[in-house]
Design an enzyme around this catalytic site. Structure first.
Site, PDB file in Angstrom:
ATOM      1  CE  LYS A   1      -1.651   2.909   2.248  1.00  0.00           C
ATOM      2  NZ  LYS A   1      -1.107   4.402   2.015  1.00  0.00           N
TER       3      LYS A   1
ATOM      4  CD  GLU B   1      12.534   0.476  10.329  1.00  0.00           C
ATOM      5  OE1 GLU B   1      12.975   1.286  11.222  1.00  0.00           O
ATOM      6  OE2 GLU B   1      12.889  -1.005  10.421  1.00  0.00           O
TER       7      GLU B   1
ATOM      8  CB  CYS C   1      12.284   8.560   9.406  1.00  0.00           C
ATOM      9  SG  CYS C   1      13.101   7.222   8.701  1.00  0.00           S
TER      10      CYS C   1
ATOM     11  CD  GLU D   1       9.703  12.392  12.288  1.00  0.00           C
ATOM     12  OE1 GLU D   1       8.928  11.600  12.645  1.00  0.00           O
ATOM     13  OE2 GLU D   1      10.880  11.645  11.789  1.00  0.00           O
TER      14      GLU D   1
END
Ligand code: SSN
Length: 485
Positions: free
Chosen positions: A181, A257, A291, A388
């Site tokens: 996906k 992750e 990330c 973040e």
């Protein structure tokens, strides 16, 4: 290939049964170029019924694929590596168009992403096991590895190719079937990759791709089906937690992750040139949309102004523009929502007293550009020191001692990547062990490597991707008890 020919060559249906097909609903959605806001293509919008059909196929061919000799699986992966490499320019341009990164970075991603296919083609033929004699002499112990079964990969928009190949490579090498996906912002790269796999002989049904605007329902359908045996996700910690809860129902294997808040620590004994080069990579690679990006730049106070001034000069010289233009060194943010969240973090920090050394604002006009930014003097309670950023904003904070620097680095619920710079070997060994992160870069601003295990600790995730560890995530261990000889 020019843009029109390239876009015409990309399949825009769901990838199912080794071909491109419309959604059962007939619905489509638009993929937008973040540099212009223009529509690039309309792709099929998968529904839960489409997801069931993909899983039917993945389950039907699972045993045949698992029984396919490892050498054959390896050769298909190797052929896919060759084919992606041969079409490097097409993949690179496509990623620049749908994700926004500048062309040199897209080319770098093709090399990085294709390498997972080559790496795991080499791992496929080295899936071992072991035998032993029971110490009591009561029997023989045989340990074998078996593919976990049909897998679901949920991939992010920031590395549209590499985050796919990092999951597809080990899954296929291990003998698992896989449904992907892709992120709704960047499905085209994954659809082109699926077509390449079909061209190099991957049997129909082994790999499916389901672009959708309705991820929770489509993914939920798959997660609720006990034929699915594993989910591998790259994305936010929030979504990861939802998937982990869903995975509990059928006790799925999981690889997660998740988010990060990488500290980038510069000690006063660092080589300043190396540290500034490293910060440019760790912060500005992929436009800061990684990330692993340096989220908190922690600089020992004795060198803080010197470091900040040099970094500011480098950041201020970056040229913002469409990724396909040679003069651009940084492209747009992926979409308006993401750009808005970066702007909010910067505005709040500035309102709380942070100093803007360069940048700090959205760029007016078409597309979703944001100025590369350096902020200094950020107050302790500013959200930008915890959340973040996922954008081209370097947030600098000072510290006095090694202990304080390490404590600040570890003061986060995340534990994905960490970086530090020092010329002192003893400090390098000490700090590398003390940092709470799954990956630590010493005097390096990029740590990603297909041959190394990529993964986080704390709320940054579970499991490793890449390296010899990566294929183990797709293998079950079976113990066969044999009679004594
Ligand atoms: O954004 C996550 C992946 C970054 C990388 O593989 O270098």
């Amino acid at each position: 290939m020019n843009v029109t020919d390239l876009l015409n060559s990309v399949p825009t249906g769901l990838w199912q049964g080794g071909r491109s097909v419309p959604s059962e609903s007939g619905r489509t959605f638009d993929v937008v170029n973040p540099a212009t806001g223009e529509v690039l293509a309309s792709v099929a919008n998968a529904t839960p019924a489409d997801a069931r059909a993909a899983l039917d196929m993945a389950a039907t061919v699972a045993d045949d694929w698992a029984a396919t000799p490892a050498r054959t699986r390896a050769e298909i992966l190797r052929a896919a590596f060759e084919a992606v490499t041969a079409r490097a320019d097409d993949f690179a341009l496509l990623m620049t168009l749908e994700m926004g990164k500048v062309l040199p970075e897209s080319r770098g991603e093709v090399t990085y992403g294709a390498e997972f296919l080559r790496w795991f083609s080499e791992e496929a033929v080295r899936i071992g096991g072991r035998t032993a004699t029971a110490p009591a002499g009561t029997g023989e112990i045989a340990v074998v590895k078996e593919p976990v079964g049909p897998c679901l990969a949920i991939t992010p928009w920031n590395f549209p190719l590499a985050m796919g190949t990092r999951k597809i490579g080990p899954a296929l090498a291990a003998g698992c079937t896989m449904i992907v996906k892709p992120a709704e912002d960047t499905p085209l790269t994954m659809l082109l990759l699926a077509q390449v796999f079909a061209e190099v002989g991957l049997p129909p049904g082994v790999l499916s791709v389901l672009p959708t605007l309705d991820a929770p329902t489509v993914v939920g359908e798959l997660m609720a089906d006990e034929r699915l045996r594993k989910v591998s996700f790259t994305g936010s910690t929030g979504v990861g937690k939802i998937l982990l809860a869903q995975a509990a129902n059928n006790v799925l294997r999981t690889s997660m992750e998740l988010g990060g808040s990488a500290p980038f620590v510069v000690f006063d004994d660092a080589d300043l040139d190396k540290a500034v080069d490293g910060a440019m990579l760790a912060k500005m690679r992929n436009g800061g949309e990684a990330c692993t990006a340096a989220n908190r730049i922690l600089v020992q106070n004795g060198i803080r102004e010197a470091f900040t001034a040099r970094l500011t000069e480098r950041v201020a010289s970056m040229r913002v523009g469409p990724g396909w233009e040679e003069t651009s060194s940084i492209g747009p943010i992926i979409n308006a929502k993401q750009r808005g969240s970066i702007a909010a973090l910067v505005d709040e920090a500035v309102a709380a007293g942070a100093t803007v050394r360069t940048g700090g604002k959205q760029v007016d006009g078409a597309g979703f550009f944001f100025e590369p930014t350096v902020l200094d003097g950020i107050p302790d309670d500013a959200r930008i020191r915890r959340d973040e950023i996922f954008g081209p904003v370097a947030a600098i904070v000072g510290f006095d001692t090694e202990e304080e620097g390490v404590a600040m680095a570890n003061d986060t619920e995340y534990g994905l990547a960490a970086y530090f710079f020092t010329e002192n070997v003893g400090r390098a060994q000490r700090v590398a062990r003390k940092l709470q992160a799954g990956m630590v870069g010493v005097n390096r601003g990029v740590i990603s490597d297909p041959a190394a295990p990529f993964g986080g600790i704390k709320q940054s995730g579970l499991g490793s991707e890449g390296g010899s560890e990566g294929i183990q995530e797709y293998l079950n261990t079976k113990y066969i008890a044999l009679p004594a000889l």
